[in-house]
Motif scaffolding. Structure first.
Motif, PDB file in Angstrom:
ATOM      1  N   ALA A  13       0.687  -1.105   0.010  1.00  0.00           N
ATOM      2  CA  ALA A  13      -0.034  -0.048   0.066  1.00  0.00           C
ATOM      3  C   ALA A  13       0.797   1.325   0.074  1.00  0.00           C
ATOM      4  CB  ALA A  13      -0.791  -0.073   1.168  1.00  0.00           C
ATOM      5  N   GLY A  14       2.245   1.093   0.314  1.00  0.00           N
ATOM      6  CA  GLY A  14       3.088   2.188   0.242  1.00  0.00           C
ATOM      7  C   GLY A  14       2.779   3.066   1.421  1.00  0.00           C
ATOM      8  N   VAL A  15       2.666   2.171   2.409  1.00  0.00           N
ATOM      9  CA  VAL A  15       2.724   3.037   3.931  1.00  0.00           C
ATOM     10  C   VAL A  15       3.684   2.178   4.719  1.00  0.00           C
ATOM     11  CG1 VAL A  15       0.350   3.672   3.778  1.00  0.00           C
ATOM     12  CG2 VAL A  15       0.756   1.641   4.798  1.00  0.00           C
ATOM     13  N   HIS A  16       3.823   2.817   6.270  1.00  0.00           N
ATOM     14  CA  HIS A  16       4.593   2.220   6.933  1.00  0.00           C
ATOM     15  C   HIS A  16       3.913   1.028   7.724  1.00  0.00           C
ATOM     16  CE1 HIS A  16       8.085   4.608   6.332  1.00  0.00           C
ATOM     17  NE2 HIS A  16       7.220   5.717   6.401  1.00  0.00           N
ATOM     18  N   VAL A  17       4.716   0.079   8.304  1.00  0.00           N
ATOM     19  CA  VAL A  17       3.854  -0.771   9.288  1.00  0.00           C
ATOM     20  C   VAL A  17       3.286  -0.161  10.325  1.00  0.00           C
ATOM     21  CG1 VAL A  17       4.263  -2.700  10.919  1.00  0.00           C
ATOM     22  CG2 VAL A  17       5.298  -2.421   8.559  1.00  0.00           C
ATOM     23  N   GLU A  18       3.818   1.087  10.979  1.00  0.00           N
ATOM     24  CA  GLU A  18       3.172   1.754  12.204  1.00  0.00           C
ATOM     25  C   GLU A  18       1.957   2.335  11.488  1.00  0.00           C
ATOM     26  OE1 GLU A  18       3.492   1.440  15.260  1.00  0.00           O
ATOM     27  OE2 GLU A  18       4.996   0.046  14.813  1.00  0.00           O
ATOM     28  N   LEU A  47      -6.213  -5.016   1.945  1.00  0.00           N
ATOM     29  CA  LEU A  47      -5.106  -4.309   0.939  1.00  0.00           C
ATOM     30  C   LEU A  47      -6.192  -3.189   0.364  1.00  0.00           C
ATOM     31  CD1 LEU A  47      -2.612  -3.427  -0.148  1.00  0.00           C
ATOM     32  CD2 LEU A  47      -3.046  -5.135  -1.807  1.00  0.00           C
ATOM     33  N   GLU A  48      -7.431  -3.523  -0.292  1.00  0.00           N
ATOM     34  CA  GLU A  48      -8.377  -2.714  -0.641  1.00  0.00           C
ATOM     35  C   GLU A  48      -8.776  -1.434   0.230  1.00  0.00           C
ATOM     36  OE1 GLU A  48     -11.260  -5.043  -2.387  1.00  0.00           O
ATOM     37  OE2 GLU A  48      -9.947  -5.826  -3.869  1.00  0.00           O
ATOM     38  N   ARG A  49      -8.968  -1.633   1.529  1.00  0.00           N
ATOM     39  CA  ARG A  49      -9.250  -0.916   2.481  1.00  0.00           C
ATOM     40  C   ARG A  49      -8.227  -0.085   2.780  1.00  0.00           C
ATOM     41  NH1 ARG A  49     -13.985  -1.646   6.238  1.00  0.00           N
ATOM     42  NH2 ARG A  49     -13.544  -0.347   7.879  1.00  0.00           N
ATOM     43  N   LYS A  54      -5.879   5.308   2.597  1.00  0.00           N
ATOM     44  CA  LYS A  54      -4.715   6.126   1.923  1.00  0.00           C
ATOM     45  C   LYS A  54      -5.118   7.379   0.742  1.00  0.00           C
ATOM     46  CE  LYS A  54      -0.167   6.019  -0.123  1.00  0.00           C
ATOM     47  NZ  LYS A  54       0.921   5.205  -0.806  1.00  0.00           N
ATOM     48  N   SER A  55      -6.325   6.759   0.035  1.00  0.00           N
ATOM     49  CA  SER A  55      -6.795   7.633  -1.102  1.00  0.00           C
ATOM     50  C   SER A  55      -7.490   8.900  -0.453  1.00  0.00           C
ATOM     51  CB  SER A  55      -7.834   7.001  -1.997  1.00  0.00           C
ATOM     52  OG  SER A  55      -7.033   6.048  -2.755  1.00  0.00           O
ATOM     53  N   SER A  62     -10.532  13.863   7.214  1.00  0.00           N
ATOM     54  CA  SER A  62     -10.052  13.380   8.531  1.00  0.00           C
ATOM     55  C   SER A  62     -10.238  11.830   8.697  1.00  0.00           C
ATOM     56  CB  SER A  62     -10.768  14.169   9.552  1.00  0.00           C
ATOM     57  OG  SER A  62     -12.130  13.838   9.636  1.00  0.00           O
ATOM     58  N   LEU A  63      -9.825  11.371   9.733  1.00  0.00           N
ATOM     59  CA  LEU A  63      -9.892   9.923   9.999  1.00  0.00           C
ATOM     60  C   LEU A  63     -11.317   9.783  10.218  1.00  0.00           C
ATOM     61  CD1 LEU A  63      -6.490   9.292  11.897  1.00  0.00           C
ATOM     62  CD2 LEU A  63      -7.087   8.892   9.609  1.00  0.00           C
ATOM     63  N   GLU A  64     -11.767  10.580  11.049  1.00  0.00           N
ATOM     64  CA  GLU A  64     -13.277  10.606  11.463  1.00  0.00           C
ATOM     65  C   GLU A  64     -14.164  10.384  10.273  1.00  0.00           C
ATOM     66  OE1 GLU A  64     -16.819  12.937  13.698  1.00  0.00           O
ATOM     67  OE2 GLU A  64     -14.853  13.163  14.408  1.00  0.00           O
ATOM     68  N   GLU A  65     -13.902  11.285   9.294  1.00  0.00           N
ATOM     69  CA  GLU A  65     -14.662  11.380   8.028  1.00  0.00           C
ATOM     70  C   GLU A  65     -14.367   9.890   7.359  1.00  0.00           C
ATOM     71  OE1 GLU A  65     -15.007  16.064   6.813  1.00  0.00           O
ATOM     72  OE2 GLU A  65     -13.079  15.025   6.578  1.00  0.00           O
ATOM     73  N   ILE A  66     -13.281   9.614   7.245  1.00  0.00           N
ATOM     74  CA  ILE A  66     -12.955   8.382   6.499  1.00  0.00           C
ATOM     75  C   ILE A  66     -13.695   7.001   7.255  1.00  0.00           C
ATOM     76  CG2 ILE A  66     -11.089   6.748   5.880  1.00  0.00           C
ATOM     77  CD1 ILE A  66      -9.176   9.013   5.771  1.00  0.00           C
ATOM     78  N   GLY A  67     -13.645   7.172   8.592  1.00  0.00           N
ATOM     79  CA  GLY A  67     -14.479   6.069   9.328  1.00  0.00           C
ATOM     80  C   GLY A  67     -15.862   6.078   8.755  1.00  0.00           C
TER      81      GLY A  67
END
Length: 135
Positions: A13-18, A47-49, A54-55, A62-67
């Protein structure tokens, strides 16, 4: 697709494990069960999620909006998703207006600086000092 370790999932996904772990703590990505004596494995849906999150982050949600978007992701809640995106767009437009205001103020200050010759007090520094005393 074969099952992935957290490291392979993150790399795909092109992100860090953390980042994966952080999204799990925030409830944006499920944490798969661990079989006795083994490590967790992630599948295509994970992976899709992760790509979805990421998109959405890339669009400034925001993370809340993504949720909230993830809860609406079954495809039957387009109106609700559009309302959320509409509110987000209004917020982005407001930030852009503020950034344009800042841009014009800075351009004006730079023009004042560039028009000065010799040993004069810097108009930019002076105006920033004035803002500090006003605040």
């Amino acid at each position: 697709m074969k099952l992935l370790t957290i490291g392979a999932l993150a790399a795909s996904a092109g992100v860090h494990v953390e980042t994966v772990r952080f999204y799990q703590r925030k409830g944006l990505l499920p944490e798969p069960d661990r079989l006795p004596g083994s490590i967790r494995r992630y599948g295509q849906s994970d992976l899709e999620r992760l790509h979805f999150v990421k998109s959405a982050k890339g669009l400034g949600f925001s993370l809340e909006e993504i949720g909230q978007l993830l809860k609406l992701a079954d495809g039957t809640h387009c109106r609700e998703a559009a309302e959320l995106a509409s509110r987000h767009l209004a917020s982005v437009q407001a930030r852009l207006r503020e950034l344009h205001r800042i841009e014009h103020a800075l351009q004006k200050q730079l023009e004042a600086c560039n028009s000065q010759q010799g040993n004069f007090s810097c108009p930019l520094i002076d105006s920033l000092r004035e803002l500090i005393t006003v605040s």
